[in-house]
Design an enzyme around this catalytic site. Structure first.
Site, PDB file in Angstrom:
ATOM      1  CG  ASP A  62      -9.496  -1.455   0.827  1.00 26.22           C
ATOM      2  OD1 ASP A  62      -8.969  -0.342   0.782  1.00 26.22           O
ATOM      3  OD2 ASP A  62      -8.184  -1.438   1.755  1.00 26.22           O
TER       4      ASP A  62
ATOM      5  CE  LYS B 259     -10.368  -2.970   6.458  1.00 31.39           C
ATOM      6  NZ  LYS B 259      -9.897  -1.299   7.253  1.00 31.39           N
TER       7      LYS B 259
ATOM      8  CE1 TYR C  30      -2.699   3.159   1.338  1.00 31.83           C
ATOM      9  CE2 TYR C  30      -1.229   3.269   2.631  1.00 31.83           C
ATOM     10  CZ  TYR C  30      -2.276   3.822   1.993  1.00 31.83           C
ATOM     11  OH  TYR C  30      -3.243   5.247   2.358  1.00 31.83           O
TER      12      TYR C  30
HETATM   13  C1  B12 Z   1     -11.397   7.515  -3.975  1.00 30.62           C
HETATM   14  C2  B12 Z   1     -10.749   8.444  -2.297  1.00 30.62           C
HETATM   15  C3  B12 Z   1      -9.701   8.228  -1.660  1.00 30.62           C
HETATM   16  C4  B12 Z   1      -8.541   7.010  -2.344  1.00 30.62           C
HETATM   17  C5  B12 Z   1      -7.708   8.379  -2.896  1.00 30.62           C
HETATM   18  C6  B12 Z   1      -6.790   7.621  -3.990  1.00 30.62           C
HETATM   19  C7  B12 Z   1      -6.793   8.319  -5.448  1.00 30.62           C
HETATM   20  N1  B12 Z   1      -5.870   8.307  -6.204  1.00 30.62           N
HETATM   21  O1  B12 Z   1      -6.995   9.980  -5.788  1.00 30.62           O
HETATM   22  C8  B12 Z   1      -7.558   7.248  -0.816  1.00 30.62           C
HETATM   23  C9  B12 Z   1      -7.901   6.082  -0.212  1.00 30.62           C
HETATM   24  C10 B12 Z   1      -5.898   7.646  -1.466  1.00 30.62           C
HETATM   25  C11 B12 Z   1      -8.455   8.456   0.253  1.00 30.62           C
HETATM   26  C12 B12 Z   1      -7.581   8.740   1.502  1.00 30.62           C
HETATM   27  C13 B12 Z   1      -8.160   9.784   1.958  1.00 30.62           C
HETATM   28  N2  B12 Z   1      -9.252   9.818   1.649  1.00 30.62           N
HETATM   29 CO1  B12 Z   1     -10.333   9.868   0.540  1.00 30.62          CO
HETATM   30  N3  B12 Z   1     -11.859   9.679  -0.729  1.00 30.62           N
HETATM   31  C14 B12 Z   1     -11.676   9.113  -1.816  1.00 30.62           C
HETATM   32  C15 B12 Z   1     -13.532   9.238  -2.676  1.00 30.62           C
HETATM   33  C16 B12 Z   1     -13.942   6.876  -2.434  1.00 30.62           C
HETATM   34  C17 B12 Z   1     -13.529   8.647  -3.674  1.00 30.62           C
HETATM   35  C18 B12 Z   1     -12.859  10.329  -4.447  1.00 30.62           C
HETATM   36  C19 B12 Z   1     -12.773   9.365  -6.171  1.00 30.62           C
HETATM   37  O2  B12 Z   1     -11.796   9.544  -6.602  1.00 30.62           O
HETATM   38  N4  B12 Z   1     -14.327   9.869  -6.761  1.00 30.62           N
HETATM   39  C20 B12 Z   1     -14.557   9.954  -8.212  1.00 30.62           C
HETATM   40  C21 B12 Z   1     -13.853  11.185  -8.816  1.00 30.62           C
HETATM   41  C22 B12 Z   1     -14.342  10.915 -10.726  1.00 30.62           C
HETATM   42  O3  B12 Z   1     -14.591  12.912  -8.992  1.00 30.62           O
HETATM   43  P1  B12 Z   1     -14.084  13.691  -8.082  1.00 30.62           P
HETATM   44  O4  B12 Z   1     -12.718  13.772  -7.810  1.00 30.62           O
HETATM   45  O5  B12 Z   1     -15.017  14.280  -8.014  1.00 30.62           O
HETATM   46  O6  B12 Z   1     -14.001  14.414  -9.730  1.00 30.62           O
HETATM   47  C23 B12 Z   1     -14.226  14.626 -11.417  1.00 30.62           C
HETATM   48  C24 B12 Z   1     -14.446  15.653 -11.147  1.00 30.62           C
HETATM   49  O7  B12 Z   1     -14.804  16.956  -9.236  1.00 30.62           O
HETATM   50  C25 B12 Z   1     -14.301  16.839 -11.661  1.00 30.62           C
HETATM   51  N5  B12 Z   1     -12.631  17.426 -11.296  1.00 30.62           N
HETATM   52  C26 B12 Z   1     -11.538  17.065  -9.715  1.00 30.62           C
HETATM   53  N6  B12 Z   1     -10.671  17.149  -9.829  1.00 30.62           N
HETATM   54  C27 B12 Z   1     -10.835  18.953 -11.144  1.00 30.62           C
HETATM   55  C28 B12 Z   1      -9.954  19.075 -11.538  1.00 30.62           C
HETATM   56  C29 B12 Z   1      -9.637  19.908 -12.431  1.00 30.62           C
HETATM   57  C30 B12 Z   1      -8.820  20.722 -12.668  1.00 30.62           C
HETATM   58  C31 B12 Z   1     -10.817  19.858 -12.895  1.00 30.62           C
HETATM   59  C32 B12 Z   1     -11.137  21.019 -14.518  1.00 30.62           C
HETATM   60  C33 B12 Z   1     -12.522  18.930 -12.864  1.00 30.62           C
HETATM   61  C34 B12 Z   1     -11.959  18.261 -12.251  1.00 30.62           C
HETATM   62  O8  B12 Z   1     -14.021  16.198 -13.065  1.00 30.62           O
HETATM   63  C35 B12 Z   1     -13.850  14.551 -12.366  1.00 30.62           C
HETATM   64  C36 B12 Z   1     -14.353  14.164 -13.349  1.00 30.62           C
HETATM   65  O9  B12 Z   1     -15.798  14.663 -13.535  1.00 30.62           O
HETATM   66  C37 B12 Z   1     -14.420   9.522  -1.827  1.00 30.62           C
HETATM   67  C38 B12 Z   1     -15.071   9.652  -1.805  1.00 30.62           C
HETATM   68  C39 B12 Z   1     -16.204   9.924  -2.560  1.00 30.62           C
HETATM   69  N7  B12 Z   1     -17.685   8.986  -3.304  1.00 30.62           N
HETATM   70  O10 B12 Z   1     -16.168  10.732  -3.707  1.00 30.62           O
HETATM   71  C40 B12 Z   1     -13.453   9.952  -0.319  1.00 30.62           C
HETATM   72  C41 B12 Z   1     -13.410  11.339   0.569  1.00 30.62           C
HETATM   73  C42 B12 Z   1     -13.260  12.391  -1.181  1.00 30.62           C
HETATM   74  N8  B12 Z   1     -12.003  11.225   0.696  1.00 30.62           N
HETATM   75  C43 B12 Z   1     -11.950  11.351   2.201  1.00 30.62           C
HETATM   76  C44 B12 Z   1     -10.498  11.513   3.097  1.00 30.62           C
HETATM   77  C45 B12 Z   1     -10.928  12.435   4.156  1.00 30.62           C
HETATM   78  C46 B12 Z   1      -9.927  10.873   3.145  1.00 30.62           C
HETATM   79  C47 B12 Z   1      -8.646  11.255   3.845  1.00 30.62           C
HETATM   80  C48 B12 Z   1      -7.732  12.481   4.600  1.00 30.62           C
HETATM   81  C49 B12 Z   1      -8.871  10.114   4.934  1.00 30.62           C
HETATM   82  C50 B12 Z   1      -8.018   9.998   5.636  1.00 30.62           C
HETATM   83  N9  B12 Z   1      -7.663  10.478   6.836  1.00 30.62           N
HETATM   84  O11 B12 Z   1      -6.996   9.019   5.429  1.00 30.62           O
HETATM   85  C51 B12 Z   1      -7.191  10.276   3.092  1.00 30.62           C
HETATM   86  C52 B12 Z   1      -5.995  11.974   2.814  1.00 30.62           C
HETATM   87  C53 B12 Z   1      -5.977  11.353   0.867  1.00 30.62           C
HETATM   88  C54 B12 Z   1      -5.294  12.941   0.960  1.00 30.62           C
HETATM   89  N10 B12 Z   1      -4.088  12.958   1.081  1.00 30.62           N
HETATM   90  O12 B12 Z   1      -5.855  13.515   0.890  1.00 30.62           O
HETATM   91  C55 B12 Z   1     -13.097  12.788   2.688  1.00 30.62           C
HETATM   92  C56 B12 Z   1     -13.300  14.271   1.740  1.00 30.62           C
HETATM   93  C57 B12 Z   1     -13.825  15.042   2.904  1.00 30.62           C
HETATM   94  C58 B12 Z   1     -13.918  16.114   3.017  1.00 30.62           C
HETATM   95  N11 B12 Z   1     -15.058  16.617   2.358  1.00 30.62           N
HETATM   96  O13 B12 Z   1     -13.151  17.388   3.112  1.00 30.62           O
HETATM   97  C59 B12 Z   1     -13.912  12.028   1.576  1.00 30.62           C
HETATM   98  C60 B12 Z   1     -15.340  12.464   0.737  1.00 30.62           C
HETATM   99  C61 B12 Z   1     -14.690  10.839   2.199  1.00 30.62           C
HETATM  100  C62 B12 Z   1     -15.254  11.142   3.031  1.00 30.62           C
HETATM  101  N12 B12 Z   1     -16.506  11.009   3.546  1.00 30.62           N
HETATM  102  O14 B12 Z   1     -14.955  10.745   4.033  1.00 30.62           O
HETATM  103  N13 B12 Z   1      -9.752   8.662  -0.733  1.00 30.62           N
HETATM  104  C1  LIG Z   2      -2.591  -0.551   4.558  1.00 26.57           C
HETATM  105  C2  LIG Z   2      -3.042   0.686   4.672  1.00 26.57           C
HETATM  106  N1  LIG Z   2      -2.734   2.204   5.022  1.00 26.57           N
HETATM  107  C3  LIG Z   2      -3.195   3.461   5.237  1.00 26.57           C
HETATM  108  C4  LIG Z   2      -4.049   3.717   4.979  1.00 26.57           C
HETATM  109  C5  LIG Z   2      -4.534   4.721   5.008  1.00 26.57           C
HETATM  110  O1  LIG Z   2      -4.145   6.168   5.616  1.00 26.57           O
HETATM  111  P1  LIG Z   2      -2.179   6.292   5.739  1.00 26.57           P
HETATM  112  O2  LIG Z   2      -2.893   8.183   4.659  1.00 26.57           O
HETATM  113  O3  LIG Z   2      -2.041   6.170   6.462  1.00 26.57           O
HETATM  114  O4  LIG Z   2      -1.754   6.207   4.316  1.00 26.57           O
HETATM  115  C6  LIG Z   2      -4.835   2.465   4.646  1.00 26.57           C
HETATM  116  C7  LIG Z   2      -5.997   2.678   4.001  1.00 26.57           C
HETATM  117  O5  LIG Z   2      -7.115   2.736   3.053  1.00 26.57           O
HETATM  118  C8  LIG Z   2      -4.370   1.369   4.168  1.00 26.57           C
HETATM  119  O6  LIG Z   2      -5.699   0.692   3.490  1.00 26.57           O
END
Ligand code: B12
Ligand SMILES: Cc1ncc(COP(=O)(O)O)c(C=O)c1O
Ligand code: B12
Ligand SMILES: Cc1ncc(COP(=O)(O)O)c(C=O)c1O
Lengths: 247, 524, 247, 524
Positions: free
Chosen positions: B298, B370, B263
């Site tokens: 996941d 899980k 991860y």
């Molecule tokens: C996938 C995901 C992750 C992945 C991210 C993987 C990755 N490489 O992106 C992982 C598991 C790593 C992650 C981690 C975290 N996440 Co997260 N994550 C999500 C999740 C489930 C989906 C987001 C997503 O991919 N959506 C799909 C894309 C296609 O949609 P989108 O981003 O809206 O983009 C579209 C438009 O917005 C637009 N767009 C977006 N960006 C841009 C930029 C430009 C220039 C343009 C023109 C358009 C555009 O176009 C896109 C296509 O239409 C959301 C929940 C949800 N269902 O929304 C939570 C969410 C965003 N995460 C959240 C959180 C809190 C975190 C963490 C902080 C949790 C933690 N403490 O560990 C961490 C921190 C990560 C960090 N440092 O940012 C919260 C944010 C809450 C908030 N509103 O602030 C959410 C809402 C979940 C929740 N309910 O708690 N996350």
């Molecule tokens: C194994 C593992 N470590 C860490 C994280 C996320 O937290 P971090 O911000 O510490 O990477 C995840 C998130 O799903 C995870 O699966």
């Protein structure tokens, strides 16, 4: 009764009934008094004929409430005008054609998730080859030179790279909005650019699920794209706006 | 449970063989290197605690001193022990001396090696016994209070404030949660030190600190006694301090740890050498401490498509299993992760979810699987979202999952409110009870969509595992085989913390842990 | 921060954050302007930092919205006192014992769904042999003489029968609340009884999913029983209150 | 669909035999009596329309006049025809004359019977042909636009105002609804006349009037053309005016009618003689008009317990089937009703729901089964309610139901808001699509909970049907066999409207309908 757009109200099943659903938690154990507190709260919001239809103890002195009531307020919608991206819709081919014909050169865009944001999926959806919802991303556009800096890029680095790579447009993604962190990150970017007298050099575009075009303008950006944005929308906007900017 | 899917056992064996080969391929790395974080863990396990005036942990200060002198290749343990004997100080006092810049561990005259080691071994053994005791107390408490019925209800708290987290966790336990995961502040995985003390300001989560662990453990034990059910506690054994957090968790009686072999490489751009070395040692600690690890497959599906990349999840499950075995984890400690992330608008998507969940169940019958909820396709339409979580719960009860990370109806909006969590728990209770024996009631048709998808998944993951085995895990990752993300062998964060061991590298815990693991047996 | 019961606010995940969920439909097609109208409406209710998280076109010029915002209002809960049925809890045996010992005779209750209401399930749950949630209904109580007039009973008939059968208590069920019809029905009953100088002759009890003891008192009844009421609660109330009334 | 449940065919035959015997037991009643409502229906079918200055329908006025004279035993048709020939007036003019108190039909000199009948037969035939034409036009439109995929999404509109209903119906159609049921004002079933004209003030629903039928039909045809899908319209052919509403529906092109043989007796305390006679004639009209009837067995479970009384639903399905056949309805016109009403807190309740739904499906493979949603156990917790509706939808798609009355998350609170209906439709779309072929994928275990419950249900309903057959349906009902409600044979509303036919009773429609039914064939 016909809808009067000067006085728009919530609608349950009859025009003007104002029916509104609410839910919230109160730091109170479930009791008739807690229910009454919930009712009074909704009444303070101005709701009439409030019904607390559901109360559920959540433990530790908290309870959850579901309410319905009638909203007495109405909105004059005739004076609402929300700015939106006004450029003409174009598809993949049209955009490339447009750039080729109207601009002397390819355009360069540079994208990043800034600050501590590591949510790259949205940005990648717009930028990567693969694209989104069956549409190609900007990397696939022969007339667009696309640079994707990925996640957690400090604003300073983004600016440095943009200058170095002679970008025409900055594409910033902000997904995390907790504690308004996106506003901070975005404001900082504009301030940094202004401080360095670079603001007008770039088209500044932002996107994310809580971004709107209005918000973008408010924060000093050129355009904002919300949830469900498709790559072509962004490409069409960039091509046309950069062309206009040039002239 | 009768077997719902017909599975080609030869293919399964071939997967396991490839995974074993992949794990073996890492052995040299694991035996020939140490890391700054492993050495800091040693310091901690030897009883050194606390931070300096700038909040830098003593463990970091001590290790940094030796590292700067280029002597970490020998391991920190020797230097610490030597200083203590030399100065007649406790190890804690030694570390404090270093922090006050009064002591240079590398400059002290060398005491006889056997005396130093003897001292260190004793100190280490004390700690090891302490951890064993905590483990046994924890198991006893589990036995006394009982764990909830499976699938266990796993919910997160993510307020950023440990005291607010406690309220939410206690309430969740009363609502029926079995497991509380304290979400960690977003930037912490990239910190090369562990913050200290109780914290009230985190970002999207609360810092993982030993004091926070203690506060939450105490709260959960309390509420567990009140409601007569043992509440399990989870945190993140992940990022640049992976083994240190394992040690903290072992000391504070955590039950589960997010702890994945890959991860951090993919999703946090942590150097892969660093990660593999760290995960091995952290898993040894987890193994000994009787902790269940939760792997992070996941996450692949948040960037890759769940249909296209379903087999990568499975392949990674095999690899995580092999690496877990390598570190001494027992099957029940393997919380192998998979997820319900198929586009909800896909026709028969639910069938494909069942296929993966059931296949995973049958392939890892002893693991504590899980199961992760829908996240990517969750919508701000909370009503629709609640339904998606309902089907997720149904898939879990049909396929007999163990650890159910409950989906939240507000997933697309914010970190969970108290009410969101309560609704999730209610959702799971309703579905798990109302369809309790549905899984036992039905058989999947032998040539149906579900069976076919399962076969496809297994075939694809066999091919992938063989390919990885042939190329080695590190090269495969650098070719972007998981989640479409490729990482450079020598790139990423924390590479400077990887140190080649010298001939006389000394770390008492490898032996103590290994011996301890093989002797303590299964949980109950 | 400790909860201050003088200032109780909705709670999302931090004390005092005021987090509140809303949903409603507006008679507007989906558009950025409609979204803004939804936001403004919530703002008129006093909510701060309103986020319109979801908008969905429902056809025919309507759209559905889901919103979150922060409620700035708080409620002083220390001065809320809601009247409730105060009688002591008793089980089936205790109630019968009580009546037998304390009253000279059996008590007679007469129940009905009045007006156009045909929802008998709730009333039957209290009155019928079979009872509710594993508890016997009043018919089963040897010391209670139970008459169930069933559904859609005009108030006049209920009164006539009550007089004729020398009832001690009237048990009225009202389930349908559309257009406040239950209030009308119940008010009419009290007025009729008062007009005939019969009000004090009977204990007047009402029940139903939208009934509370408070509402009952407001409408001039002696007691009100809400959703989830168990037969014993009603029986205990009747026995004790009739006994007190007698003395 | 492969058969999921093993069913003892002998038992099924025994059920059907008993039901046939029950239906036969009513034949004398059906042939020897008429009712005021049947006669009013005759008046309407002969083309008399409108109300007097006090809003009393002409049909009532005319029938009342003859009834008061004690002459209704001959049937109204003869008197009407006689008056028309006598006075040289149209039938409408005759009725208007009666309404103005200018004409006493019973006092006119009698024209030769064959001339009167000839005249009436011609008028009747015109109407019959008109109805046939409307039916054919409707079927053609259905073929042209197509009906939605099954299960059809059936939603209610219940604003009380036909124009508001239209808005909601049009929106629902655009959201994906296939069927719109205009809920009827609550007291209407007990009115012994049909209100007239467009109405805007109903109570929990909109009055069933011919004009309201027309307005809604027009709106649905319009929106159907817009979206390219035929939208079916439903109303209530139930209560004291059952056959009149059948006639109105036939004339206005309704697609379905709530029309049950027993419902009114139990739930509206309508006299059972009246009900049986009325339902028979109303069903003949529905049969000829190509209308699908929806039976009301779901209602049993609102008062009785769904586990204890599940078999009464099934038994009633058999009886409704037999009575429907008796009236000439084809299998596809039988919208036999059953419901998802088991306590959601029951362990494995979902399995028991599946048992009943699947059994009903297999027992009535050709019927258009109507599946009713959870109502009694719906809670004001709209989130939980939405989930219950989700499991209901899942049960439907697994067991292949035809007509899915969508549950509303606000069932325990209010008649549906626009948004509630939209969320329901979305719920059904999601589940029906995401688990589209789940039913085909699974087999129920041969000795499982589902199979056992199905066997129990079938056994119990066989016993019940045999008992009813032995005692007669009327006596059985008076013993409280359904829904725990017992009704007196001679009690209840509308008994005074039951009239023994004389030898020379005349009603041209019995023959015309019967002939018409056997000749028009199946729908497509
Ligand atoms: C996938 C995901 C992750 C992945 C991210 C993987 C990755 N490489 O992106 C992982 C598991 C790593 C992650 C981690 C975290 N996440 Co997260 N994550 C999500 C999740 C489930 C989906 C987001 C997503 O991919 N959506 C799909 C894309 C296609 O949609 P989108 O981003 O809206 O983009 C579209 C438009 O917005 C637009 N767009 C977006 N960006 C841009 C930029 C430009 C220039 C343009 C023109 C358009 C555009 O176009 C896109 C296509 O239409 C959301 C929940 C949800 N269902 O929304 C939570 C969410 C965003 N995460 C959240 C959180 C809190 C975190 C963490 C902080 C949790 C933690 N403490 O560990 C961490 C921190 C990560 C960090 N440092 O940012 C919260 C944010 C809450 C908030 N509103 O602030 C959410 C809402 C979940 C929740 N309910 O708690 N996350
Ligand atoms: C194994 C593992 N470590 C860490 C994280 C996320 O937290 P971090 O911000 O510490 O990477 C995840 C998130 O799903 C995870 O699966
Ligand atoms: C069953 C039912 C029916 C059955 C009733 C059968 C019967 N014999 O009762 C049938 C199908 C006939 C029916 C018809 C209609 N119904 Co209805 N029905 C329901 C339903 C599904 C359940 C009610 C129920 O039985 N609850 C279970 C009982 C045990 O709970 P309870 O009534 O709350 O009773 C408890 C307490 O309140 C209390 N209590 C109740 N009465 C009393 C009395 C006393 C003295 C005491 C002490 C305590 C007490 O004790 C009980 C036990 O705890 C509700 C929806 C729902 N889920 O609530 C709709 C509902 C009540 N019906 C509704 C409507 C609109 C109708 C119709 C008007 C629809 C129509 N146009 O045809 C008709 C009209 C009937 C009429 N004239 O009243 C609406 C009412 C909307 C509103 N708030 O006004 C509801 C909410 C459904 C909806 N969302 O539209 N209905
Ligand atoms: C056959 C039938 N008729 C009528 C109704 C309800 O309406 P009414 O008020 O007309 O009895 C129902 C209700 O479910 C029904 O099933």
């Amino acid at each position: 009764m016909e809808q009067d757009f000067n006085r728009v109200k919530p609608y349950g099943d009859t025009l003007g009934d104002g029916k509104t659903q609410l839910s919230f938690t109160l730091p109170l154990p479930a009791s008739p008094e807690a229910k009454e507190a919930a009712r009074r709260l909704a009444a303070k919001m101005g709701l009439e004929e409030v019904e607390v239809v559901y109360m559920n103890e959540l433990g530790e002195g908290f309870s959850f409430f579901i309410l319905y009531g009638k909203c007495p307020y109405s909105i004059d919608t005739t004076d609402i005008a929300v700015a939106r991206v006004e450029t003409k819709a174009m598809d993949f081919y049209q955009v490339n054609q447009f750039i080729k014909e109207k601009m002397s050169r390819k355009i360069t865009v540079i994208g990043a998730c800034t600050g501590s944001d590591a949510h790259t999926v949205g940005l990648d959806a717009i930028l990567n080859m693969k694209g989104f919802a069956g549409e190609y991303g900007l990397e696939r556009y022969p007339q667009i030179n696309t640079i994707n800096l990925g996640s957690q890029v400090p604003n300073e680095i983004l600016i440095k790279e943009a200058v170095a790579r002679r970008a025409d447009a900055l594409l910033v993604s902000q997904i995390v909005t907790q504690k308004e962190v996106h506003i901070q990150n975005l404001t900082e970017l504009v301030e940094l650019l202004e401080a360095e007298n670079l603001r007008d050099r770039f088209l500044l575009v932002i996107g994310g699920p809580r971004i709107s075009h209005e918000l973008a303008l408010e924060l000093g950006f050129d355009a904002g794209f919300g949830p469900g944005t498709l790559p072509t929308e962004v490409a069409a906007y960039l091509a046309q706006t950069l062309y206009e900017k040039r002239n | 449970m009768s077997e719902k899917l017909k599975i080609d056992q030869a293919r399964v064996n071939s997967c396991r063989n490839a995974a074993a080969q992949i794990a073996t391929g890492l052995e040299d790395l694991l035996h020939e290197y140490t890391t700054t974080s492993i050495e800091r863990t040693v310091v901690r396990l030897l009883g050194v605690d606390g931070v300096d005036q700038f909040d830098v942990p003593l463990a970091n200060i001590v290790v940094e001193q030796i590292k700067e002198k280029g002597k970490l290749e020998q391991g920190i343990a020797y230097y610490l022990g030597n200083a203590a004997l030399n100065k007649g100080l406790s190890l804690q006092e030694v570390a404090e001396g270093v922090a006050r810049d009064e002591l240079d561990l590398s400059e002290l005259s060398e005491q006889p090696e056997d005396k130093v080691k003897d001292f260190i071994e004793k100190t280490a053994l004390t700690k090891i016994n302490e951890i064993a005791e905590i483990r046994e107390k924890r198991f006893k408490r589990q036995q006394r209070l009982g764990l909830g019925k499976k699938p266990w209800l796993y919910v997160i708290v993510a307020t950023g404030n440990i005291y607010e987290d406690v309220k939410q966790a206690r309430a969740a336990a009363k609502q029926g949660a079995d497991i509380i995961a304290v979400i960690r502040s977003t930037a912490q995985s990239l910190l090369d030190y562990v913050p200290y003390g109780a914290t009230t300001e985190g970002f999207g989560g609360t810092y993982a600190t030993q004091e926070n662990f203690r506060i939450m453990r105490e709260a959960l034990d309390e509420v567990g006694d009140e409601i007569g059910r043992y509440i399990q506690l989870v945190n993140y054994c992940s990022g640049l301090c992976m083994p240190e957090i394992a040690a903290m968790g072992a000391t504070e009686g955590l039950d589960m740890m997010l702890n994945d072999a890959i991860y951090g490489i993919l999703f946090r751009d942590i150097n892969m050498n660093r990660t593999f070395i760290d995960q091995h040692f952290s898993r040894m600690i987890n193994a000994f401490a009787g902790v269940i690890i939760n792997t992070g497959e996941d996450n692949y599906l948040t960037t890759a498509d769940a249909i296209e990349a379903g087999h990568t999840v499975l392949a990674s499950n095999f690899i995580n299993e092999a690496l877990a075995e390598q570190a001494g984890l027992m099957s029940w400690q393997m919380g192998l992760g998979h997820a319900f992330e198929i586009d909800p608008n896909l026709e028969d998507g639910f069938l494909l979810e069942l296929a993966q969940a059931q296949l995973t169940r049958q392939l890892f019958p002893e693991a504590n699987l899980k199961y992760m909820p829908p996240t990517k396709y969750m919508t701000a339409n909370i009503f629709k979202g609640h339904l998606q979580d309902g089907l997720f719960n149904l898939a879990a009860i049909i396929t007999g999952q163990d650890i159910q990370l409950l989906g939240m109806l507000t997933e697309a909006i914010h970190t969970p409110f108290l009410q969101d969590r309560a609704l999730s728990i209610e959702n799971a209770h309703y579905i798990f009870n109302n369809a309790a024996h549905f899984g036992q009631e039905i058989t999947f048709n032998g040539d149906g969509i579900i069976q076919q998808r399962a076969e496809e998944l297994l075939q694809q993951s066999e091919a992938l595992l063989k390919d990885i085995a042939a190329n080695g895990l590190m090269d495969s990752i650098s070719r972007g085989i998981f989640a479409g993300i490729s990482r450079d062998k020598n790139g990423g964060k924390g590479y400077q913390g990887v140190i080649k061991r010298s001939e006389n590298y000394y770390n008492p815990f490898f032996r103590l842990l290994r011996e301890g693991i093989t002797s303590y047996g299964t949980r109950f």
